[in-house]
Design a protein around this motif. Sequence first.
Motif, PDB file in Angstrom:
ATOM      1  N   UNK A   1       0.803  -1.216   0.000  1.00  0.00           N
ATOM      2  CA  UNK A   1       0.000   0.000   0.000  1.00  0.00           C
ATOM      3  C   UNK A   1       0.841   1.274   0.000  1.00  0.00           C
ATOM      4  N   UNK A   2       2.127   1.161   0.307  1.00  0.00           N
ATOM      5  CA  UNK A   2       3.013   2.329   0.287  1.00  0.00           C
ATOM      6  C   UNK A   2       3.882   2.374  -0.968  1.00  0.00           C
ATOM      7  N   UNK A   3       3.596   1.494  -1.919  1.00  0.00           N
ATOM      8  CA  UNK A   3       4.312   1.493  -3.187  1.00  0.00           C
ATOM      9  C   UNK A   3       5.626   0.737  -3.188  1.00  0.00           C
ATOM     10  N   UNK A   4       5.920  -0.011  -2.111  1.00  0.00           N
ATOM     11  CA  UNK A   4       7.175  -0.771  -2.028  1.00  0.00           C
ATOM     12  C   UNK A   4       6.982  -2.147  -2.661  1.00  0.00           C
ATOM     13  N   UNK A   5       7.930  -2.555  -3.474  1.00  0.00           N
ATOM     14  CA  UNK A   5       7.882  -3.864  -4.112  1.00  0.00           C
ATOM     15  C   UNK A   5       8.334  -4.946  -3.147  1.00  0.00           C
ATOM     16  N   UNK A   6       7.700  -6.111  -3.242  1.00  0.00           N
ATOM     17  CA  UNK A   6       8.087  -7.257  -2.425  1.00  0.00           C
ATOM     18  C   UNK A   6       7.698  -8.544  -3.134  1.00  0.00           C
ATOM     19  N   UNK A   7       8.206  -9.648  -2.636  1.00  0.00           N
ATOM     20  CA  UNK A   7       7.834 -10.969  -3.143  1.00  0.00           C
ATOM     21  C   UNK A   7       6.910 -11.596  -2.114  1.00  0.00           C
ATOM     22  N   UNK A   8       5.703 -11.935  -2.538  1.00  0.00           N
ATOM     23  CA  UNK A   8       4.721 -12.616  -1.690  1.00  0.00           C
ATOM     24  C   UNK A   8       5.017 -14.108  -1.806  1.00  0.00           C
ATOM     25  N   UNK A   9       5.333 -14.737  -0.674  1.00  0.00           N
ATOM     26  CA  UNK A   9       5.708 -16.155  -0.664  1.00  0.00           C
ATOM     27  C   UNK A   9       4.671 -16.932   0.137  1.00  0.00           C
ATOM     28  N   UNK A  10       4.136 -17.987  -0.472  1.00  0.00           N
ATOM     29  CA  UNK A  10       3.241 -18.884   0.251  1.00  0.00           C
ATOM     30  C   UNK A  10       3.848 -20.278   0.220  1.00  0.00           C
ATOM     31  N   UNK A  11       3.928 -20.886   1.404  1.00  0.00           N
ATOM     32  CA  UNK A  11       4.549 -22.201   1.550  1.00  0.00           C
ATOM     33  C   UNK A  11       3.700 -23.004   2.517  1.00  0.00           C
ATOM     34  N   UNK A  12       3.048 -24.035   2.007  1.00  0.00           N
ATOM     35  CA  UNK A  12       2.103 -24.814   2.790  1.00  0.00           C
ATOM     36  C   UNK A  12       1.098 -23.844   3.421  1.00  0.00           C
ATOM     37  N   UNK A  13       1.077 -23.687   4.702  1.00  0.00           N
ATOM     38  CA  UNK A  13       0.110 -22.811   5.380  1.00  0.00           C
ATOM     39  C   UNK A  13       0.704 -21.439   5.725  1.00  0.00           C
ATOM     40  N   UNK A  14       1.981 -21.228   5.431  1.00  0.00           N
ATOM     41  CA  UNK A  14       2.654 -19.985   5.824  1.00  0.00           C
ATOM     42  C   UNK A  14       2.700 -18.980   4.685  1.00  0.00           C
ATOM     43  N   UNK A  15       2.671 -17.694   5.054  1.00  0.00           N
ATOM     44  CA  UNK A  15       2.780 -16.607   4.083  1.00  0.00           C
ATOM     45  C   UNK A  15       3.775 -15.590   4.633  1.00  0.00           C
ATOM     46  N   UNK A  16       4.703 -15.142   3.785  1.00  0.00           N
ATOM     47  CA  UNK A  16       5.659 -14.105   4.169  1.00  0.00           C
ATOM     48  C   UNK A  16       5.816 -13.118   3.024  1.00  0.00           C
TER      49      UNK A  16
ATOM     50  N   UNK B   1       8.790 -10.794   1.342  1.00  0.00           N
ATOM     51  CA  UNK B   1      10.238 -10.600   1.294  1.00  0.00           C
ATOM     52  C   UNK B   1      10.512  -9.304   0.530  1.00  0.00           C
ATOM     53  N   UNK B   2      10.951  -8.305   1.272  1.00  0.00           N
ATOM     54  CA  UNK B   2      11.369  -7.025   0.698  1.00  0.00           C
ATOM     55  C   UNK B   2      12.888  -7.052   0.564  1.00  0.00           C
ATOM     56  N   UNK B   3      13.430  -6.152  -0.219  1.00  0.00           N
ATOM     57  CA  UNK B   3      14.876  -6.017  -0.251  1.00  0.00           C
ATOM     58  C   UNK B   3      15.286  -5.412   1.083  1.00  0.00           C
ATOM     59  N   UNK B   4      15.962  -6.194   1.908  1.00  0.00           N
ATOM     60  CA  UNK B   4      16.430  -5.708   3.194  1.00  0.00           C
ATOM     61  C   UNK B   4      15.505  -5.976   4.364  1.00  0.00           C
TER      62      UNK B   4
END
Length: 92
Positions: free
Chosen positions: A45-60, A62-65
Amino acid sequence: MESREMYDEINALVGAVAKALDTSEMEVITAIEQGRLGMEMRTDEEGRNYVHVSFDERVVRVYQGAIFREGDRPDEPAADEDCGGGGCSCGH
């Protein structure tokens, strides 16, 4: 020297995903091959790019840094992050 295109970048992403999920790089690679791990480029929502990772039941995220796990406040880095509070693109 490695000559495959974007090898270093992909290797760094796999390492960041492994750290975010608190698992090994080999487990991340195996999960990708088995279709258990998905990654998608998104913008928050603030315009920052990230990678949305879903693994089994977990979600994270990952931003640069920075890494954000479910339950983390999006304006704070996860407790184990080492961005140092500035100089990266995580918004500090």
